[in-house]
Design a protein around this motif. Structure first.
Motif, PDB file in Angstrom:
ATOM      1  N   VAL A  79      59.312  22.476  51.866  1.00  0.00           N
ATOM      2  CA  VAL A  79      58.893  21.078  52.012  1.00  0.00           C
ATOM      3  C   VAL A  79      57.617  20.993  52.838  1.00  0.00           C
ATOM      4  N   GLY A  80      57.502  21.817  53.884  1.00  0.00           N
ATOM      5  CA  GLY A  80      56.292  21.845  54.698  1.00  0.00           C
ATOM      6  C   GLY A  80      55.067  22.253  53.883  1.00  0.00           C
ATOM      7  N   ARG A  81      55.240  23.226  52.984  1.00  0.00           N
ATOM      8  CA  ARG A  81      54.133  23.643  52.118  1.00  0.00           C
ATOM      9  C   ARG A  81      53.732  22.530  51.159  1.00  0.00           C
ATOM     10  N   VAL A  82      54.727  21.868  50.571  1.00  0.00           N
ATOM     11  CA  VAL A  82      54.431  20.777  49.638  1.00  0.00           C
ATOM     12  C   VAL A  82      53.678  19.659  50.361  1.00  0.00           C
ATOM     13  N   VAL A  83      54.100  19.343  51.569  1.00  0.00           N
ATOM     14  CA  VAL A  83      53.421  18.313  52.358  1.00  0.00           C
ATOM     15  C   VAL A  83      51.986  18.746  52.677  1.00  0.00           C
ATOM     16  N   ALA A  84      51.780  20.009  53.003  1.00  0.00           N
ATOM     17  CA  ALA A  84      50.429  20.499  53.298  1.00  0.00           C
ATOM     18  C   ALA A  84      49.544  20.413  52.060  1.00  0.00           C
ATOM     19  N   PHE A  85      50.084  20.766  50.871  1.00  0.00           N
ATOM     20  CA  PHE A  85      49.326  20.618  49.621  1.00  0.00           C
ATOM     21  C   PHE A  85      48.963  19.148  49.387  1.00  0.00           C
ATOM     22  N   ALA A  86      49.930  18.256  49.623  1.00  0.00           N
ATOM     23  CA  ALA A  86      49.683  16.824  49.404  1.00  0.00           C
ATOM     24  C   ALA A  86      48.604  16.299  50.344  1.00  0.00           C
ATOM     25  N   VAL A  87      48.679  16.678  51.597  1.00  0.00           N
ATOM     26  CA  VAL A  87      47.672  16.227  52.564  1.00  0.00           C
ATOM     27  C   VAL A  87      46.296  16.779  52.183  1.00  0.00           C
ATOM     28  N   ALA A  88      46.247  18.045  51.762  1.00  0.00           N
ATOM     29  CA  ALA A  88      44.968  18.636  51.331  1.00  0.00           C
ATOM     30  C   ALA A  88      44.411  17.867  50.139  1.00  0.00           C
ATOM     31  N   GLY A  89      45.251  17.493  49.190  1.00  0.00           N
ATOM     32  CA  GLY A  89      44.801  16.726  48.026  1.00  0.00           C
ATOM     33  C   GLY A  89      44.280  15.354  48.398  1.00  0.00           C
ATOM     34  N   VAL A  90      44.984  14.670  49.279  1.00  0.00           N
ATOM     35  CA  VAL A  90      44.575  13.329  49.703  1.00  0.00           C
ATOM     36  C   VAL A  90      43.248  13.386  50.454  1.00  0.00           C
ATOM     37  N   VAL A  91      43.090  14.351  51.335  1.00  0.00           N
ATOM     38  CA  VAL A  91      41.852  14.464  52.108  1.00  0.00           C
ATOM     39  C   VAL A  91      40.694  14.879  51.193  1.00  0.00           C
ATOM     40  N   ALA A  92      40.945  15.765  50.217  1.00  0.00           N
ATOM     41  CA  ALA A  92      39.893  16.144  49.262  1.00  0.00           C
ATOM     42  C   ALA A  92      39.478  14.940  48.417  1.00  0.00           C
ATOM     43  N   PHE A  93      40.438  14.127  48.007  1.00  0.00           N
ATOM     44  CA  PHE A  93      40.127  12.907  47.256  1.00  0.00           C
ATOM     45  C   PHE A  93      39.283  11.955  48.103  1.00  0.00           C
ATOM     46  N   ALA A  94      39.622  11.821  49.379  1.00  0.00           N
ATOM     47  CA  ALA A  94      38.835  10.968  50.275  1.00  0.00           C
ATOM     48  C   ALA A  94      37.418  11.508  50.421  1.00  0.00           C
TER      49      ALA A  94
END
Length: 187
Positions: A44-59
Motif C-alpha cells: 500500500v505504501g508503494r501504491v501511495v508513492a506511485f500515486a503521489v509521484a503521478g499527481v506531482v508529475a501532472f502538476a
C-alpha cells in the motif's frame, strides 16, 4: 520555471521511493521481532508513492503548459506572422492611413492567427521607416522575438468597392492586393 523543475524533482523522488522502496530495505535489516509492517502495508505504501509521484508529475506538466501559454516563442511569432501574411493576401484591402500604413491590419491578423499560442496582448506591430517604392516594412514583436514583414500593394484587378459619391467621383474606392513576406529578426 523553477517551480516546474521543483515539481519534477519531487515526482522523481516519490517514484524512486516507490520503485526502490528504501523503507523495505530498512525493515529487512532489522530482526523480525522488531514489529515489521506487513507485506500488505508495504505494498500500500508503494501504491501511495506511485500515486503521489503521478499527481506531482501532472502538476509539473500543468505548470509547464501554463508557462508556455503565457509567452510567445520565436517559432510561434514567425508562424503567426506567416499565417497573417496569407490571410492579408487572400482578400483585397482598402488603402490605409499613410501614417499608420497596414499596422492595425497586421496586428489584428497576427493576433487572430496566433490565437492560443501566446497572450495576444503582448503582440506589437510597428512600421519601420517610410518604406521604399515597392512597399513598407513592419516589425512584429512578442516576448522579445521579432520578425520583419515586408508588405507590397498592387491595385486590384477586381476594381474597387462601390460607394456612391466616393473616391474620385466614380462611386468606388480602389482596393489593393497585398503581398507580404516574413523574415526573422528586425527589419
Amino acid at each position: 520555471m523553477a517551480i516546474v523543475v521543483f515539481l519534477f524533482f519531487i515526482a522523481a523522488a516519490f517514484l524512486a521511493v516507490a520503485l526502490i522502496g528504501p523503507y523495505r530495505l530498512y525493515w529487512r535489516a532489522r530482526p523480525r521481532a522488531a514489529g515489521q509492517p506487513s507485506e500488505t502495508a508495504l505494498a500500500v505504501g508503494r501504491v501511495v508513492a506511485f500515486a503521489v509521484a503521478g499527481v506531482v508529475a501532472f502538476a509539473g506538466c500543468s505548470a509547464q503548459e501554463a508557462a508556455d501559454r503565457g509567452a510567445w516563442t520565436a517559432g510561434e511569432v514567425r508562424k503567426a506572422s506567416e499565417d497573417a501574411a496569407e490571410s492579408m493576401a487572400s482578400d483585397p484591402q482598402i488603402r490605409r492611413d499613410p501614417a499608420d500604413g497596414y499596422t492595425s491590419l497586421i496586428e489584428a491578423a497576427v493576433r487572430e492567427a496566433g490565437e492560443g499560442q501566446g497572450p495576444t496582448y503582448r503582440v506589437s506591430v510597428e512600421r519601420d521607416g517610410d518604406g521604399d517604392g515597392d512597399g513598407h516594412s513592419y516589425v512584429i514583436s512578442a516576448d522579445g522575438s521579432k520578425v520583419c514583414m515586408h508588405v507590397t500593394e498592387v491595385k486590384s484587378a477586381q476594381g474597387g468597392i462601390f460607394v456612391p459619391e466616393a473616391g474620385d467621383g466614380h462611386g468606388s474606392i480602389a482596393t489593393y492586393d497585398l503581398t507580404a513576406t516574413v523574415e526573422d529578426g528586425a527589419c
